[in-house]
Write a protein that holds these residues in place. Structure first.
Motif, PDB file in Angstrom:
ATOM      1  N   CYS A 192       0.862  -1.182   0.000  1.00 56.38           N
ATOM      2  CA  CYS A 192       0.000   0.000   0.000  1.00 56.38           C
ATOM      3  C   CYS A 192       0.894   1.226   0.000  1.00 56.38           C
ATOM      4  O   CYS A 192       1.824   1.332   0.815  1.00 56.38           O
ATOM      5  CB  CYS A 192      -0.882  -0.014   1.241  1.00 56.38           C
ATOM      6  SG  CYS A 192      -1.807   1.520   1.453  1.00 56.38           S
ATOM      7  N   HIS A 250       0.237   4.154   0.862  1.00 54.45           N
ATOM      8  CA  HIS A 250       0.023   5.137   1.923  1.00 54.45           C
ATOM      9  C   HIS A 250       1.148   5.072   2.948  1.00 54.45           C
ATOM     10  O   HIS A 250       1.830   6.055   3.196  1.00 54.45           O
ATOM     11  CB  HIS A 250      -1.336   4.925   2.606  1.00 54.45           C
ATOM     12  CG  HIS A 250      -1.484   5.769   3.832  1.00 54.45           C
ATOM     13  ND1 HIS A 250      -1.801   5.262   5.059  1.00 54.45           N
ATOM     14  CD2 HIS A 250      -1.290   7.106   4.019  1.00 54.45           C
ATOM     15  CE1 HIS A 250      -1.820   6.246   5.952  1.00 54.45           C
ATOM     16  NE2 HIS A 250      -1.527   7.365   5.335  1.00 54.45           N
ATOM     17  N   ASP A 251       1.327   3.862   3.526  1.00 56.47           N
ATOM     18  CA  ASP A 251       2.353   3.743   4.558  1.00 56.47           C
ATOM     19  C   ASP A 251       2.980   2.360   4.536  1.00 56.47           C
ATOM     20  O   ASP A 251       3.373   1.846   5.584  1.00 56.47           O
ATOM     21  CB  ASP A 251       1.747   4.059   5.930  1.00 56.47           C
ATOM     22  CG  ASP A 251       2.809   4.244   7.006  1.00 56.47           C
ATOM     23  OD1 ASP A 251       3.922   4.691   6.669  1.00 56.47           O
ATOM     24  OD2 ASP A 251       2.538   3.903   8.177  1.00 56.47           O
ATOM     25  N   GLY A 252       3.007   1.751   3.366  1.00 58.39           N
ATOM     26  CA  GLY A 252       3.717   0.481   3.218  1.00 58.39           C
ATOM     27  C   GLY A 252       2.999  -0.735   3.770  1.00 58.39           C
ATOM     28  O   GLY A 252       3.627  -1.786   3.956  1.00 58.39           O
ATOM     29  N   GLY A 253       1.713  -0.632   4.045  1.00 56.62           N
ATOM     30  CA  GLY A 253       0.955  -1.789   4.520  1.00 56.62           C
ATOM     31  C   GLY A 253       0.913  -2.879   3.459  1.00 56.62           C
ATOM     32  O   GLY A 253       1.123  -2.633   2.268  1.00 56.62           O
ATOM     33  N   CYS A 260      -6.725  -1.707   1.558  1.00 58.98           N
ATOM     34  CA  CYS A 260      -5.677  -1.952   2.546  1.00 58.98           C
ATOM     35  C   CYS A 260      -6.327  -2.104   3.918  1.00 58.98           C
ATOM     36  O   CYS A 260      -7.152  -1.270   4.315  1.00 58.98           O
ATOM     37  CB  CYS A 260      -4.691  -0.790   2.558  1.00 58.98           C
ATOM     38  SG  CYS A 260      -3.417  -0.940   3.830  1.00 58.98           S
ATOM     39  N   ARG A 295      -5.110  -1.577   6.770  1.00 57.09           N
ATOM     40  CA  ARG A 295      -4.628  -0.670   7.822  1.00 57.09           C
ATOM     41  C   ARG A 295      -5.494   0.578   7.941  1.00 57.09           C
ATOM     42  O   ARG A 295      -6.009   0.882   9.027  1.00 57.09           O
ATOM     43  CB  ARG A 295      -3.162  -0.310   7.572  1.00 57.09           C
ATOM     44  CG  ARG A 295      -2.244  -1.484   7.904  1.00 57.09           C
ATOM     45  CD  ARG A 295      -0.793  -1.112   7.823  1.00 57.09           C
ATOM     46  NE  ARG A 295      -0.443  -0.056   8.759  1.00 57.09           N
ATOM     47  CZ  ARG A 295       0.642   0.693   8.647  1.00 57.09           C
ATOM     48  NH1 ARG A 295       1.467   0.503   7.628  1.00 57.09           N
ATOM     49  NH2 ARG A 295       0.891   1.622   9.514  1.00 57.09           N
ATOM     50  N   HIS A 296      -5.615   1.339   6.860  1.00 59.30           N
ATOM     51  CA  HIS A 296      -6.396   2.590   6.960  1.00 59.30           C
ATOM     52  C   HIS A 296      -7.420   2.720   5.840  1.00 59.30           C
ATOM     53  O   HIS A 296      -7.983   3.796   5.650  1.00 59.30           O
ATOM     54  CB  HIS A 296      -5.478   3.819   6.955  1.00 59.30           C
ATOM     55  CG  HIS A 296      -4.260   3.684   7.820  1.00 59.30           C
ATOM     56  ND1 HIS A 296      -2.996   3.450   7.295  1.00 59.30           N
ATOM     57  CD2 HIS A 296      -4.116   3.712   9.158  1.00 59.30           C
ATOM     58  CE1 HIS A 296      -2.121   3.354   8.293  1.00 59.30           C
ATOM     59  NE2 HIS A 296      -2.778   3.515   9.433  1.00 59.30           N
ATOM     60  N   GLY A 297      -7.613   1.674   5.070  1.00 60.30           N
ATOM     61  CA  GLY A 297      -8.700   1.657   4.106  1.00 60.30           C
ATOM     62  C   GLY A 297      -8.439   2.218   2.731  1.00 60.30           C
ATOM     63  O   GLY A 297      -9.372   2.342   1.923  1.00 60.30           O
ATOM     64  N   ALA A 298      -7.196   2.544   2.414  1.00 59.42           N
ATOM     65  CA  ALA A 298      -6.900   2.981   1.046  1.00 59.42           C
ATOM     66  C   ALA A 298      -7.277   1.860   0.077  1.00 59.42           C
ATOM     67  O   ALA A 298      -7.166   0.679   0.397  1.00 59.42           O
ATOM     68  CB  ALA A 298      -5.425   3.330   0.897  1.00 59.42           C
ATOM     69  N   PRO A 334      -6.450   7.050   2.280  1.00 59.73           N
ATOM     70  CA  PRO A 334      -5.374   8.040   2.292  1.00 59.73           C
ATOM     71  C   PRO A 334      -4.275   7.823   1.248  1.00 59.73           C
ATOM     72  O   PRO A 334      -3.345   8.636   1.229  1.00 59.73           O
ATOM     73  CB  PRO A 334      -4.810   7.909   3.703  1.00 59.73           C
ATOM     74  CG  PRO A 334      -5.054   6.499   4.074  1.00 59.73           C
ATOM     75  CD  PRO A 334      -6.355   6.130   3.434  1.00 59.73           C
TER      76      PRO A 334
HETATM   77  S1  FES Z   1      -0.937   1.707   5.039  1.00 62.77           S
HETATM   78 FE1  FES Z   1      -2.552   1.229   3.666  1.00 62.77          FE
HETATM   79  S2  FES Z   1      -4.079   2.704   4.119  1.00 62.77           S
HETATM   80 FE2  FES Z   1      -2.453   3.226   5.408  1.00 62.77          FE
END
Ligand code: FES
Length: 105
Positions: free
Chosen positions: A44, A46-49, A63, A65-68, A81
């Motif tokens: 992902c 956004h933050d590497g998820g 994702c 983690r935060h839904g991206a 995000p």
């Molecule tokens: S790491 Fe995927 S939405 Fe934040």
């Protein structure tokens, strides 16, 4: 440009499902939707998820983690995000085997 490499047997990927595989020491996701196979990075932007435990809804994967959300056909970021696409790779079916050609990024 790298050659196609074996990634998985087609029978390992359920319809509307996915499998995390390693190709040339890189983890990628192989997905199957409507009988078509796709290959994307397990990342992902956004933050590497990791996306391998994400929810697949049609051609969109979320994702956990935060839904991206990303379009598995072209890697496009569909929902915040994340704003940047995730990587996509070429995939083809050859005699029951899924072969992937990694795109250099
Ligand atoms: S790491 Fe995927 S939405 Fe934040």
């Amino acid at each position: 440009m790298p050659d196609y490499q074996f990634a998985a047997d087609a029978t390992e990927i359920p319809e509307n499902g996915m499998k995390l595989v390693e190709v040339d020491e890189q983890l990628v996701l192989i997905l199957k939707v409507d009988g078509q196979y796709y290959c994307i990075d397990d990342v992902c932007t956004h933050d590497g998820g990791t996306l391998c435990n994400g929810q697949l809804d049609g051609h969109a994967i979320a994702c956990p983690r935060h839904g991206a959300t990303f379009d598995i056909r072209n890697g496009a970021a569909l929902k915040m995000p994340a704003t940047q696409p995730t990587g996509v790779h070429e995939i083809k079916l050859d005699d029951g085997q899924l072969l992937v050609r990694l795109n250099q990024q």
